[in-house]
Design an enzyme around this catalytic site. Structure first.
Site, PDB file in Angstrom:
ATOM      1  N   ASP A 480       0.827  -1.205   0.000  1.00 35.42           N
ATOM      2  CA  ASP A 480       0.000   0.000   0.000  1.00 35.42           C
ATOM      3  C   ASP A 480       0.862   1.256   0.000  1.00 35.42           C
ATOM      4  OD1 ASP A 480      -2.319   1.504   0.117  1.00 35.42           O
ATOM      5  OD2 ASP A 480      -3.205   0.356   1.750  1.00 35.42           O
ATOM      6  N   ASP A 550     -10.842   1.918  -3.197  1.00 38.68           N
ATOM      7  CA  ASP A 550     -11.422   1.665  -1.876  1.00 38.68           C
ATOM      8  C   ASP A 550     -12.939   1.704  -1.944  1.00 38.68           C
ATOM      9  OD1 ASP A 550      -9.077   1.271  -0.578  1.00 38.68           O
ATOM     10  OD2 ASP A 550      -8.945   3.272   0.300  1.00 38.68           O
TER      11      ASP A 550
HETATM   12  C1  GLA Z   1      -5.771   1.957   2.175  1.00 46.54           C
HETATM   13  C2  GLA Z   1      -6.181   0.793   1.296  1.00 46.54           C
HETATM   14  C3  GLA Z   1      -7.198  -0.051   2.003  1.00 46.54           C
HETATM   15  C4  GLA Z   1      -6.639  -0.545   3.322  1.00 46.54           C
HETATM   16  C5  GLA Z   1      -6.179   0.648   4.151  1.00 46.54           C
HETATM   17  C6  GLA Z   1      -5.443   0.191   5.392  1.00 46.54           C
HETATM   18  O1  GLA Z   1      -6.808   2.855   2.317  1.00 46.54           O
HETATM   19  O2  GLA Z   1      -6.649   1.250   0.077  1.00 46.54           O
HETATM   20  O3  GLA Z   1      -7.580  -1.147   1.204  1.00 46.54           O
HETATM   21  O4  GLA Z   1      -5.584  -1.435   3.080  1.00 46.54           O
HETATM   22  O5  GLA Z   1      -5.305   1.490   3.416  1.00 46.54           O
HETATM   23  O6  GLA Z   1      -5.010   1.244   6.151  1.00 46.54           O
END
Ligand code: GLA
Length: 728
Positions: A480, A550
Site C-alpha cells: 500500500d 477503496d
Molecule cells: C488503504 C487501502 C485499504 C486498506 C487501508 C489500510 O486505504 O486502500 O484497502 O488497506 O489502506 O489502512
C-alpha cells in the site's frame, strides 16, 4: 522482420500486423516523423508527408537544410529539442556549460536488433529475440556533446510499440537535463478527441472525452506518484472513432511517478503529443560519462475503435509487461480483513475468519493493516515492521500455522514507503522522513514519506520485511501507499541534484519492489495506493494485480472498472465483494467478476442465504476464471453513456464461450430491452446455459439478445443479468 531501412531514402518503416510507423533522416540529419496509422504496403510517396506549408517570416530558417520550405518550427519531428528553431513544446532540453539551453540533435547512426533491451532500474516491456525488434537511433548535439539514443521496439503481433530514450553525456563538461520525455507523437491535424481517465480517491479512472483545442493542454502528476487524479494514459481518437470502429492512438507510460502527457496544437492545426517524466520539478545533472534513461511509453494503434485498442493493451501487457509468475497462474480466491475488521482484530478473530472462509470455499486470508508495531489505528507505527504480539498472541508463525491447518493460505499488508512520526523508526531516524530544510512536515493520514532515494532507508525496510516474510509462510503481499509527497528533499543529495528527487524516489521504490519480488518470486504481490491511486503500468510490471479502488459499491465500481479497462487487463483489477448494501450480493459478485474477484466483508455478518450465494459465486469464480482472466473484453454500454444500465462481456480467445453481464443502475426507461453482443463467431451456434436456448452468433450480435424484464425484480435498481453462452 517488422523494421525496414532504406539506405537511399534514409527512411525507416516500422510495421505491426495492422499499423505502420514511418520516420526519415533528412539532409540536415534531423529525424522527421512521416506517418503513423493503417498499415502501408510500401513507403512510396510517404516522404512528402512532412510538408506543413510555408512557414511565416517569424519562424527561423534552418541553417542545415537547404529547402526554403523547411523550418524546425513546423515540421513533424521524432524527438524535438528546445531552442534551435522549433518553438513548440520540446521533448529534450539540455543546459550546457555556457548556461544556455539550446539543444540541436542530428543523426549519427542507428542499429536494428532482435528482441528488446531492458531499461536499467525501470520496469519495462520485455521480449525475446523473434518476439520483437528494436531500432536504436543515435543523435548528437555537437555543442554539449550530449547524445540521445531514441529507441523503438516493434511488437509485430500486437500493433504495439515501446519507446524510450537514453541520453549520454559524451562531452567534456557537466550538463543538466531540463526535460527529457520518453516519446513524441506528431499528429497530422487536430481532428482528434482526447480520451483519458481522471478521478480522485474512491472515484478513480473515470473516462472523459473531449476535443483537442488550439494551444497547450494535457494531464500530469506532480504528486510523487501517479495518483488517482489522472492516469498516465491518453488515447487520441479520430472524431468518428467509437468503441467498435475508427482510428485511435493509445499512449500509456510504464511509470509510477511525476508524469506528463502534454499536447500542443499549433497555429497550423497540427498536434504534438509528448509523454514522459513531468519536467516540472525535474532537473537531472549529468557529469561527463554519465547517462540517463527515460521510462518507457507504450503506443498502441487501432483502426477498429477503443475496444480493439484496449484488447491490444490487455493482451500485450499480459504477455510482455506483467512479469510475475502469477500473471498466468491461477490465483487463490482471497478474503481481506480490512472492511471486515479494520484495526480491530487479533489472532482468534483471524482464525475465525479463516474457518468461515474455508467453509465458503475461499482459499486465502489476507491480514490487512494493523498487525505490526504498536499499531491500533492510523496514528502510529508505520515503519515498525515487526509483529504485534499483543494482537497476534503466540506470534505470526503460530497464527499462520493455524490458518494453514484449516487449508487456507495467508497474505499480509505492508506500507513500505511510509513512516509515522509516532514510530520507533522515526525516533531512531527522524531525517529519513522526507522534508526540506527549515520546513514543517505536512502530514497526511498522520504519516510522512520515507526518503526512498536513500539506499540505507531501502536496506532497512527490505531487511525488516525480509525478516518477517522469510520466517513465515506468507503467500501474498498487499503493498500500500497512502499519501503523496510534499516538502520534497533528500538529505543525501547535493543542492544541484535536488531536481532529481522525484525520479530517484520512484527508482528507489522500483528497487525495493524488485528486491522483494526477486527474494520471494512465488509471492503474489498486489499493489494499492488508497485504492487505485497508483494503478499504472510501472506497478503492473511487479504486481499482476492492483486494488482498483477503496470504493467497493458495485454501481460506483462500474465507472472505475470501465475506465481502468481502457488499458489495463481485467486480471489486474483488484475487485472484491463487500458488505455494501446498495445492491444484493449477486450484483456485487457480478461486478467483482470483472476483476480479480475476492471478498472484503465479515463472513459472520452474512445471512444463510448470502452464504449459499457465496458458495455458488466461488464455484463461478473457478468456472469463469479463464474467461475473465484470459478472455477478450467487449464493453457494450458505458455507465457514463446510459443512465440506466451498463453491460460488458468476455469472450474466450477461441470464441467458444462468452460471459455477458448487465447491471441495472436505475430502472430502465423503456420495457423493451435488447443487448447486441459482440466478439462472437457469427457462424457458430451458442447455447444459453441457463435457458438452454440456442442462437447463432449472428443473431446474438446483429439481432440481439432479448432482455426485456419479465418480473418487477428483474428491472429494479441494482439488479443484474449474467448469461453464459457455450458454443455448440
Ligand atoms: C488503504 C487501502 C485499504 C486498506 C487501508 C489500510 O486505504 O486502500 O484497502 O488497506 O489502506 O489502512
Amino acid at each position: 522482420m517488422p523494421i525496414f531501412y532504406n539506405e537511399n531514402t534514409r527512411i525507416f518503416k516500422l510495421d505491426t500486423k495492422s499499423s505502420t510507423y514511418v520516420l526519415q533522416v533528412n539532409e540536415g540529419g534531423y529525424l522527421i516523423h512521416l506517418y503513423y496509422g493503417r498499415k502501408l504496403p510500401s513507403t512510396q510517396g510517404v516522404e512528402k508527408l512532412w510538408f506543413r506549408g510555408k512557414y511565416d517570416s517569424l519562424s527561423a530558417q534552418n541553417p542545415y537544410v537547404d529547402d526554403p520550405y523547411f523550418s524546425l518550427d513546423i515540421v513533424p519531428l521524432e524527438y524535438p529539442c528546445a531552442g534551435a528553431g522549433d518553438l513548440r513544446i520540446a521533448a529534450l532540453q539540455v543546459q550546457g556549460a555556457a548556461g544556455d539551453a539550446v539543444t540541436d540533435l542530428h543523426y549519427v547512426g542507428h542499429r536494428i536488433s532482435g528482441g528488446k533491451p531492458g531499461l536499467p532500474g525501470l520496469p519495462a516491456t520485455f521480449a525475446k529475440e523473434g518476439e520483437a525488434e528494436t531500432l536504436e537511433i543515435e543523435l548528437e548535439d555537437k555543442v554539449t556533446g550530449v547524445h540521445a539514443f531514441v529507441l523503438y521496439t516493434v511488437f509485430e503481433n500486437y500493433s504495439a510499440m515501446a519507446r524510450s530514450v537514453r541520453v549520454e553525456n559524451k562531452g567534456q563538461s557537466a550538463v543538466d537535463l531540463e526535460r527529457v520525455y520518453s516519446a513524441c507523437l506528431e499528429l497530422p491535424g487536430m481532428g482528434f478527441d482526447c480520451v483519458h481517465l481522471h478521478g480522485r480517491w474512491a472515484k478513480e479512472n473515470t473516462v472523459t472525452r473531449h476535443a483537442l483545442q488550439y494551444g497547450m493542454q494535457g494531464i500530469q502528476s506532480k504528486r510523487g506518484m501517479t495518483g488517482p487524479n489522472h492516469n498516465p494514459f491518453m488515447a487520441l481518437a479520430k472524431k468518428d472513432c467509437t468503441e467498435e470502429s475508427g482510428e485511435v492512438y493509445g499512449l500509456n507510460l510504464v511509470y509510477s511517478g511525476n508524469f506528463a502527457i502534454d499536447m500542443e496544437v499549433d497555429d497550423r492545426g497540427t498536434t504534438r503529443v509528448l509523454a514522459g517524466i513531468n519536467p516540472a520539478e525535474f532537473r537531472w545533472h549529468l557529469e561527463p560519462g554519465e547517462a540517463f534513461t527515460t521510462p518507457e511509453a507504450v503506443m498502441v494503434y487501432s483502426d477498429a475503435g477503443l475496444g480493439e485498442m484496449s484488447r491490444t493493451f490487455h493482451k500485450f501487457y499480459m504477455d510482455h509487461l506483467m512479469r510475475s509468475e502469477w500473471t498466468k497462474k491461477k490465483r487463490p480466491l482471497l478474503i481481506n480483513s480490512w472492511e471486515a475488521a479494520y484495526f480491530d482484530f487479533d489472532d482468534e478473530k483471524l482464525v475465525e475468519f479463516a474457518k468461515a472462509a474455508k467453509e465458503l470455499g475461499i482459499e486465502m486470508l489476507v491480514m490487512d493493516d494493523g498487525w505490526f508495531g504498536d499499531r491500533h489505528d492510523d496514528l502510529q507505527a508505520l515503519g515498525d515492521w515487526y509483529v504485534n504480539e499483543e494482537k497476534l498472541k503466540g506470534g505470526l508463525a503460530h497464527l499462520i500455522e493455524r490458518v494453514n491447518a484449516l487449508g487456507v493460505k495467508f497474505g499480509i499488508w505492508y506500507e513500505p514507503e511510509m513512516i509515522n512520526p509516532d514510530s520507533d523508526l522515526y525516533r531512531a531516524h527522524p531525517d529519513w522522513a522526507v522534508c526540506a530544510p527549515g520546513r514543517e512536515k505536512s502530514l497526511s493520514r498522520y504519516q510522512c514519506v520515507l526518503d526512498m532515494t536513500r539506499q540505507d532507508v531501502r536496506d532497512n525496510i527490505f531487511q525488516q520485511m525480509f525478516d518477517v516474510i522469510s520466517k513465515n509462510n506468507i503467500e501474498y503481499i498487499k503493498w500500500d501507499c497512502n499519501r503523496h509527497i510534499s516538502e520534497a528533499f533528500s538529505a543525501q543529495l547535493p543542492p544541484e541534484r535536488q531536481g532529481e528527487f522525484f525520479h530517484r524516489y520512484v527508482l528507489g521504490v522500483y528497487d525495493l519492489m524488485d528486491r522483494i519480488t526477486t527474494a520471494f518470486p512465488h509471492i503474489l504481490l498486489e499493489n494499492c495506493s488508497s485504492g487505485g491511486g497508483r494503478f499504472d503500468a510501472g506497478m503492473l510490471y511487479y504486481s499482476p494485480q492492483i486494488w482498483a479502488s477503496d470504493n467497493t459499491d458495485p454501481i460506483e465500481r462500474l465507472t472505475i472498472q470501465f475506465g481502468a479497462s481502457m488499458c489495463y487487463p481485467a486480471s489486474s483489477m483488484g475487485a472484491h465483494v463487500s458488505a455494501c448494501s446498495r445492491t444484493d450480493i449477486h450484483t456485487r459478485a457480478a461486478v467483482a467478476m470483472w476483476g480479480t474477484f475476492g471478498y472484503e466483508l465479515d463472513p459472520y455478518e452474512m445471512t444463510d442465504e448470502e452464504k449459499e450465494a457465496v458458495k455458488a459465486q466461488v464455484a463461478d469464480y473457478h468456472k469463469y476464471y479463464d474467461l475473465t482472466h484470459y478472455g477478450d473484453l467487449y464493453r457494450l454500454t458505458a455507465p457514463t453513456d446510459d443512465p440506466f444500465q451498463c453491460d460488458w462481456m468476455f469472450v474466450s480467445p477461441n470464441k467458444g464461450e462468452a460471459l455477458y453481464t448487465r447491471v441495472i443502475m436505475r430502472k430502465p426507461d423503456k420495457p423493451y430491452q435488447v443487448a447486441h453482443l459482440r466478439g462472437l463467431d457469427p457462424d457458430r451456434l451458442y447455447r444459453d446455459e441457463e435457458t438452454g436456448e440456442v442462437y447463432s452468433g449472428a443473431v446474438l450480435m446483429y439481432g440481439g439478445l432479448d432482455l426485456s424484464a419479465r418480473t418487477w425484480d428483474e428491472q429494479k435498481d441494482g439488479a443484474c443479468v449474467v448469461k453464459h453462452f457455450i458454443a455448440q
